[in-house]
Scaffold this motif. Structure first.
Motif, PDB file in Angstrom:
ATOM      1  N   ARG A 141      84.498  66.574  21.191  1.00 47.93           N
ATOM      2  CA  ARG A 141      85.049  67.890  20.843  1.00 47.93           C
ATOM      3  C   ARG A 141      83.960  68.832  20.321  1.00 47.93           C
ATOM      4  O   ARG A 141      83.991  70.031  20.587  1.00 47.93           O
ATOM      5  N   ILE A 142      83.002  68.293  19.587  1.00 47.52           N
ATOM      6  CA  ILE A 142      81.929  69.134  19.068  1.00 47.52           C
ATOM      7  C   ILE A 142      80.950  69.512  20.175  1.00 47.52           C
ATOM      8  O   ILE A 142      80.465  70.648  20.233  1.00 47.52           O
ATOM      9  N   ALA A 143      80.659  68.577  21.072  1.00 49.37           N
ATOM     10  CA  ALA A 143      79.763  68.883  22.192  1.00 49.37           C
ATOM     11  C   ALA A 143      80.314  70.014  23.046  1.00 49.37           C
ATOM     12  O   ALA A 143      79.553  70.807  23.614  1.00 49.37           O
ATOM     13  N   ALA A 144      81.646  70.111  23.126  1.00 44.16           N
ATOM     14  CA  ALA A 144      82.268  71.162  23.936  1.00 44.16           C
ATOM     15  C   ALA A 144      81.989  72.556  23.371  1.00 44.16           C
ATOM     16  O   ALA A 144      82.148  73.559  24.072  1.00 44.16           O
ATOM     17  N   LEU A 145      81.558  72.619  22.099  1.00 46.20           N
ATOM     18  CA  LEU A 145      81.232  73.904  21.486  1.00 46.20           C
ATOM     19  C   LEU A 145      79.841  74.391  21.891  1.00 46.20           C
ATOM     20  O   LEU A 145      79.488  75.537  21.624  1.00 46.20           O
ATOM     21  N   GLY A 146      79.033  73.514  22.519  1.00 47.35           N
ATOM     22  CA  GLY A 146      77.674  73.874  22.886  1.00 47.35           C
ATOM     23  C   GLY A 146      76.687  73.489  21.798  1.00 47.35           C
ATOM     24  O   GLY A 146      77.067  73.071  20.695  1.00 47.35           O
ATOM     25  N   GLY A 181      75.804  63.043  23.635  1.00 47.55           N
ATOM     26  CA  GLY A 181      74.543  63.672  23.999  1.00 47.55           C
ATOM     27  C   GLY A 181      73.968  64.616  22.975  1.00 47.55           C
ATOM     28  O   GLY A 181      73.064  65.399  23.286  1.00 47.55           O
ATOM     29  N   LEU A 182      74.465  64.559  21.740  1.00 49.73           N
ATOM     30  CA  LEU A 182      73.977  65.451  20.682  1.00 49.73           C
ATOM     31  C   LEU A 182      72.988  64.719  19.779  1.00 49.73           C
ATOM     32  O   LEU A 182      73.266  63.608  19.319  1.00 49.73           O
ATOM     33  N   ARG A 183      71.843  65.333  19.534  1.00 52.96           N
ATOM     34  CA  ARG A 183      70.912  64.824  18.532  1.00 52.96           C
ATOM     35  C   ARG A 183      71.555  65.003  17.161  1.00 52.96           C
ATOM     36  O   ARG A 183      72.172  66.032  16.896  1.00 52.96           O
ATOM     37  N   SER A 184      71.399  64.014  16.282  1.00 53.99           N
ATOM     38  CA  SER A 184      72.123  64.096  15.007  1.00 53.99           C
ATOM     39  C   SER A 184      71.301  63.537  13.863  1.00 53.99           C
ATOM     40  O   SER A 184      70.276  62.876  14.065  1.00 53.99           O
TER      41      SER A 184
END
Length: 372
Positions: free
Chosen positions: A32-37, A65-68
């Motif tokens: 859901r967060i990745a969908a925000l870009g 796929g998000l660096r965190s």
């Protein structure tokens, strides 16, 4: 994919966002967060909540796929400080969080306020996702964009309005909440009925047990509160008028928090709010605005839910009337040195009352301290 309720916050200029409510939403956080870009999402949490959920949320982000990275602070109101704010900002910068990236506030109201203010300030504003894990944060503080830290002179006096891009209220996290924090959050639930929805307060009196036990009433209560707050925020985002109603009980409550040094062993925010709600209704009755019966009904319900309703119930004491009154003069609603209270003509009939005579407040507090 989890079943959930959705409350939409229809702000203008493309700033609208959804509040998702239901069990299992943390496991969907990455998608859901990745969908925000954006390419990165750093988690801000506290040591207690982080130990339970931070790695799980981080795994979800990285799978998407998000660096965190994770920035963790000590739990409790004392972390809403200048020093901890600097620690969080430096931690986020260390993870190379840029304007196009996101900050994820994973925790209760303290973390949400602190991480939100850091997001508002970092590079003059990066995007924010609220992932509230306490009842208080899910029904109130995660929604509406108020962020900030405390000053030694008063609570929430330094901050910014910074709306989230998404709120993920995973109600399964409330299963791990200690009973005291659950009760404290319930004060904010009851508040929404007392402000402008007498029917919801009736519902709370009949269904509060289901909220505590984790029945379907829990998700329903969170959704009702979020829907109510969203409506107020859309009409008055920056608290120029109606939004001040959401501070019912908070003028008294914030003063108590300040006088107890934000020490959670003595008082947590929701307990201060509960005492403040009872005081606001008793003060309203004293001024002839509402019936003593309504004031008694409010206090009785809060007490039934295990919450304090009297100044005498603050461990270590609450100070004298002058100390309380002085603490109230640093309330955010003070205008030109005049006290503004949220008072009530009855349950569900709250209103903004500017220019309250300090002598009346002092006399009321003196009686409350004497007759407790």
């Amino acid at each position: 994919m989890s079943e959930h309720l959705t409350v939409h916050v229809p702000l203008d200029q493309g700033r609208d966002y959804d509040i998702l409510i239901g069990r299992g939403l943390l496991d969907e956080a990455g998608r859901r967060i990745a969908a925000l870009g954006g390419k990165a999402a750093a988690i801000v949490t506290d040591d207690t909540v982080g130990g339970l959920y931070a790695k799980r949320v981080q795994a979800s982000l990285e799978a998407a796929g998000l660096r965190s990275g994770i920035v963790s602070v000590a739990p409790g109101e004392a972390s809403k400080s200048y020093a901890t704010f600097a620690q969080v900002c430096d931690g986020l910068l260390g993870y190379r969080i840029e304007r196009g990236d996101l900050v994820v506030a994973l925790g209760g109201g303290v973390v949400g306020d602190l991480a939100g203010f850091a997001a508002a300030s970092l590079r003059r504003g990066v995007r924010l996702v609220q992932a509230p894990t306490s009842l208080l944060a899910q029904v109130d503080s995660s929604v509406g964009g108020k962020t900030g830290i405390n000053s030694p002179l008063g609570k929430n006096l330094i901050g910014a309005f910074h709306q989230p891009r998404l709120v993920l209220a995973d109600t399964a996290t409330l299963d791990t909440l200690v009973e005291r924090e659950m009760r404290a959050g319930y004060a904010e639930v009851a508040k929404y009925g007392l402000i402008n929805d007498a029917g919801f307060f009736d519902w709370c009196e009949a269904n509060w047990g289901g909220i505590f036990s984790g029945g379907p009433e829990r998700d329903e209560a969170v959704a009702i509160c979020c829907r109510s707050k969203a409506g107020v925020v859309v009409r008055d985002e920056r608290e120029d008028g109606e939004r001040a109603l959401l501070n019912l009980g908070h003028t008294f409550g914030h003063a108590l928090e300040r006088l107890t040094g934000y020490d959670p062993a003595r008082l947590v925010h929701g307990e201060g709010v509960a005492i403040g709600l009872a005081l606001a209704f008793r003060f309203s009755a004293r001024l002839g605005l509402c019936s003593g019966q309504d004031a008694g009904r409010v206090a009785n319900h809060l007490a039934l839910a295990g919450l304090p309703t009297r100044l005498s119930q603050v461990p270590g004491g609450s100070g004298d009337a002058d100390m309380l009154l002085d603490a109230m003069t640093q309330d955010k609603k003070v205008r030109d040195g005049q006290l503004t209270f949220i008072l009530a003509r009855g349950i569900g009939q709250s209103f903004i009352a500017p220019g309250i005579d300090a002598a009346d407040v002092r006399a009321f507090l003196t009686d409350e301290l004497t007759n407790a």
